[in-house]
Motif scaffolding. Sequence first.
Motif, mmCIF file in Angstrom:
data_model
loop_
_atom_site.group_PDB
_atom_site.id
_atom_site.type_symbol
_atom_site.label_atom_id
_atom_site.label_comp_id
_atom_site.label_asym_id
_atom_site.label_seq_id
_atom_site.Cartn_x
_atom_site.Cartn_y
_atom_site.Cartn_z
ATOM 1 N N ARG A 13 0.772 -1.019 -0.170
ATOM 2 C CA ARG A 13 0.556 0.217 0.454
ATOM 3 C C ARG A 13 0.901 1.505 0.107
ATOM 4 N NH1 ARG A 13 -2.830 -0.055 4.708
ATOM 5 N NH2 ARG A 13 -1.979 -2.636 5.333
ATOM 6 N N VAL A 14 0.924 2.474 -1.120
ATOM 7 C CA VAL A 14 1.472 3.197 -1.330
ATOM 8 C C VAL A 14 0.628 4.527 -1.018
ATOM 9 C CG1 VAL A 14 2.764 4.539 -2.859
ATOM 10 C CG2 VAL A 14 3.074 1.699 -2.620
ATOM 11 N N LEU A 15 0.664 5.449 0.218
ATOM 12 C CA LEU A 15 -0.141 6.808 0.294
ATOM 13 C C LEU A 15 0.875 8.151 -0.281
ATOM 14 C CD1 LEU A 15 -1.728 8.548 1.714
ATOM 15 C CD2 LEU A 15 0.270 8.730 3.588
ATOM 16 N N THR A 41 3.469 9.382 -12.142
ATOM 17 C CA THR A 41 3.859 9.093 -10.802
ATOM 18 C C THR A 41 2.697 7.466 -10.985
ATOM 19 O OG1 THR A 41 5.073 10.311 -10.359
ATOM 20 C CG2 THR A 41 3.825 8.770 -8.234
ATOM 21 N N ILE A 42 1.526 7.782 -11.264
ATOM 22 C CA ILE A 42 0.691 6.778 -9.789
ATOM 23 C C ILE A 42 0.713 6.601 -11.491
ATOM 24 C CG2 ILE A 42 -2.128 6.900 -10.934
ATOM 25 C CD1 ILE A 42 -2.103 9.956 -9.813
ATOM 26 N N GLU A 43 0.841 6.168 -12.906
ATOM 27 C CA GLU A 43 0.525 4.856 -13.774
ATOM 28 C C GLU A 43 2.103 4.105 -13.590
ATOM 29 O OE1 GLU A 43 -2.293 4.515 -15.224
ATOM 30 O OE2 GLU A 43 -2.826 6.522 -17.154
ATOM 31 N N GLU A 44 3.237 4.274 -12.934
ATOM 32 C CA GLU A 44 3.801 3.941 -13.158
ATOM 33 C C GLU A 44 3.874 2.866 -11.894
ATOM 34 O OE1 GLU A 44 8.115 5.792 -12.643
ATOM 35 O OE2 GLU A 44 8.576 3.912 -11.670
ATOM 36 N N LEU A 45 3.452 3.850 -10.711
ATOM 37 C CA LEU A 45 2.872 2.795 -9.559
ATOM 38 C C LEU A 45 1.762 1.569 -9.653
ATOM 39 C CD1 LEU A 45 3.124 5.645 -6.835
ATOM 40 C CD2 LEU A 45 4.787 3.725 -6.559
ATOM 41 N N ARG A 46 0.363 1.586 -10.024
ATOM 42 C CA ARG A 46 0.621 1.145 -11.084
ATOM 43 C C ARG A 46 0.574 0.083 -11.629
ATOM 44 N NH1 ARG A 46 -4.213 2.608 -13.601
ATOM 45 N NH2 ARG A 46 -5.817 1.320 -12.773
ATOM 46 N N GLY A 47 1.567 0.172 -12.895
ATOM 47 C CA GLY A 47 2.083 -1.046 -12.974
ATOM 48 C C GLY A 47 2.630 -1.407 -12.849
ATOM 49 N N ARG A 48 3.229 -1.018 -11.160
ATOM 50 C CA ARG A 48 4.071 -1.988 -10.584
ATOM 51 C C ARG A 48 3.626 -3.078 -9.732
ATOM 52 N NH1 ARG A 48 8.808 2.304 -9.351
ATOM 53 N NH2 ARG A 48 10.061 0.874 -7.868
ATOM 54 N N GLY A 49 2.550 -2.750 -9.576
ATOM 55 C CA GLY A 49 1.690 -4.132 -8.832
ATOM 56 C C GLY A 49 0.978 -3.019 -7.535
ATOM 57 N N ALA A 50 1.803 -1.769 -6.993
ATOM 58 C CA ALA A 50 1.119 -0.948 -6.214
ATOM 59 C C ALA A 50 0.079 -0.564 -5.854
ATOM 60 C CB ALA A 50 1.615 0.676 -5.498
ATOM 61 N N LYS A 51 -0.622 -0.526 -4.602
ATOM 62 C CA LYS A 51 -2.643 -0.102 -4.282
ATOM 63 C C LYS A 51 -2.267 1.200 -3.300
ATOM 64 C CE LYS A 51 -2.022 -5.172 -2.159
ATOM 65 N NZ LYS A 51 -2.011 -5.978 -1.110
ATOM 66 N N LEU A 52 -2.522 2.105 -4.625
ATOM 67 C CA LEU A 52 -2.075 3.566 -3.758
ATOM 68 C C LEU A 52 -3.740 4.270 -2.924
ATOM 69 C CD1 LEU A 52 -0.421 3.138 -6.527
ATOM 70 C CD2 LEU A 52 -1.472 5.117 -7.274
ATOM 71 N N VAL A 53 -3.194 4.978 -2.144
ATOM 72 C CA VAL A 53 -4.083 6.029 -1.450
ATOM 73 C C VAL A 53 -3.537 7.143 -1.685
ATOM 74 C CG1 VAL A 53 -4.638 6.585 0.676
ATOM 75 C CG2 VAL A 53 -4.245 3.933 0.154
ATOM 76 N N LEU A 54 -4.345 7.725 -2.322
ATOM 77 C CA LEU A 54 -4.014 9.322 -2.590
ATOM 78 C C LEU A 54 -4.138 10.245 -1.594
ATOM 79 C CD1 LEU A 54 -4.833 9.639 -6.344
ATOM 80 C CD2 LEU A 54 -2.562 8.483 -5.527
ATOM 81 N N ALA A 55 -3.074 11.154 -1.411
ATOM 82 C CA ALA A 55 -3.984 12.233 -0.412
ATOM 83 C C ALA A 55 -3.562 13.474 -0.941
ATOM 84 C CB ALA A 55 -3.119 12.016 0.702
#
Length: 389
Positions: A13-15, A41-55
């Motif tokens: 999980r990546v904040l 940044t958002i696309e790279e993290l999703r592509g790397r299998g992260a679960k995104l929490v945006l603030a």
Amino acid sequence: MKTLDDVDVADKRVLVRVDFNVPLERGRITDDTRIRAALPTIEELRGRGAKLVLASHLGRPKDREPELSLRPAAERLGELIHAPVELAPGVVGDDVRAEAEALEPGDVLMLENVRYEPGETKDDPELARGLAALADVYVNDAFGAAHRAHASTEGVAHLVDQAAAGRLLQREVDTLEGLFRSPRRPLVAVLGGAKVTDKIGVIDRFLEVADALLIGGAMAFPFLSVRGHAIGASKCSEDDLDPARRALAAAERSSCRFELPTDLVLGDRFDAAADVRQLEGVDVPGGWMGLDIGPRTAERYAQDVAAAGTVFWNGPMGAFELEPFAAGTRVVAQAVAGSPAETVVGGGDSAAALQSFGLADKVTHLSTGGGASLELVEGKELPGVEALR
Ligand code: ADP
Ligand code: MG
């Protein structure tokens, strides 16, 4: 500074602190540039299998003002990434945490406006802990907020296992610090805008390192006044005179060429329908105000920009919002856009000017952070950046 290359995000999980502080009119986003700027940044993290929490913050809510909900931003992001973006019921707490824990790799959850929490702007440790509890990794991509020590930009970074800069923040810091590291010369700084006191730190820094400093905008008048010229009704506040005097003295000692306007466009009032006249020279008659640099000055500045190795531009050359006084800013903007130099532009109104001339994509780097980019250029440490070192 740590970057996305230094963190392991797969299945984590990546904040991500983003800057979705977009302009809204009646609940609709009028300019989504800031959301688009976070996509790499958002696309790279999703592509790397992260679960995104945006603030993000949005505006300056006094309490939970519904008009400052991040719902429109979450919806816009969903359209841009062609995936659902859930909006959390708040910023921190058990309900929010449950939603974060239910995320699958590639999913995106948007927290509510972090400034709904009064602890945000106080860098409150308890809020920072609540944010840290949502994620394993913290990524800051909100360059526009990096000069603030807030819970979501600074406090939280120290409370997670891994913290790093997103691609936007990384590019901003690398480019702006790179201006001073080993710039291709000549390094030419063009500074304009409203007030000397807003930018005295930037003036001082460029007097130390630049080859030429070209001054325009209302900011020129305190300098012209100190040099003994009449400035008529031009914008010039008392508190700008001392800093201007000191900067002129520093310019005398510096090897940097310091240029002021030598002709002006005058108006009888700050209005698009004002009476307009050109002035050879810079002694402004009573009842008139200097609202733009004149064509000879604009041409001189354009030539310096064209011959530069590196250009930094901040601040319009005149009241560019009013068409009769936009020419000086337009000529300089076209020179910056057409220059083979590395061209870096910072400042909210300068960015708006470039955009209004259709030249925003013709510069090497258009900074997304007004105050943050100026503070970085001044040589100040930004709390949001230092937390990632
Ligand atoms: P930035 O946001 O790019 O840092 P500033 O906020 O410092 O720029 O300055 C932009 C403002 O300065 C604009 O609103 C513009 O109208 C104003 N301005 C520039 N030149 C003049 C002038 N000669 N007289 C009055 N206002 C001016
Ligand atoms: Mg401004």
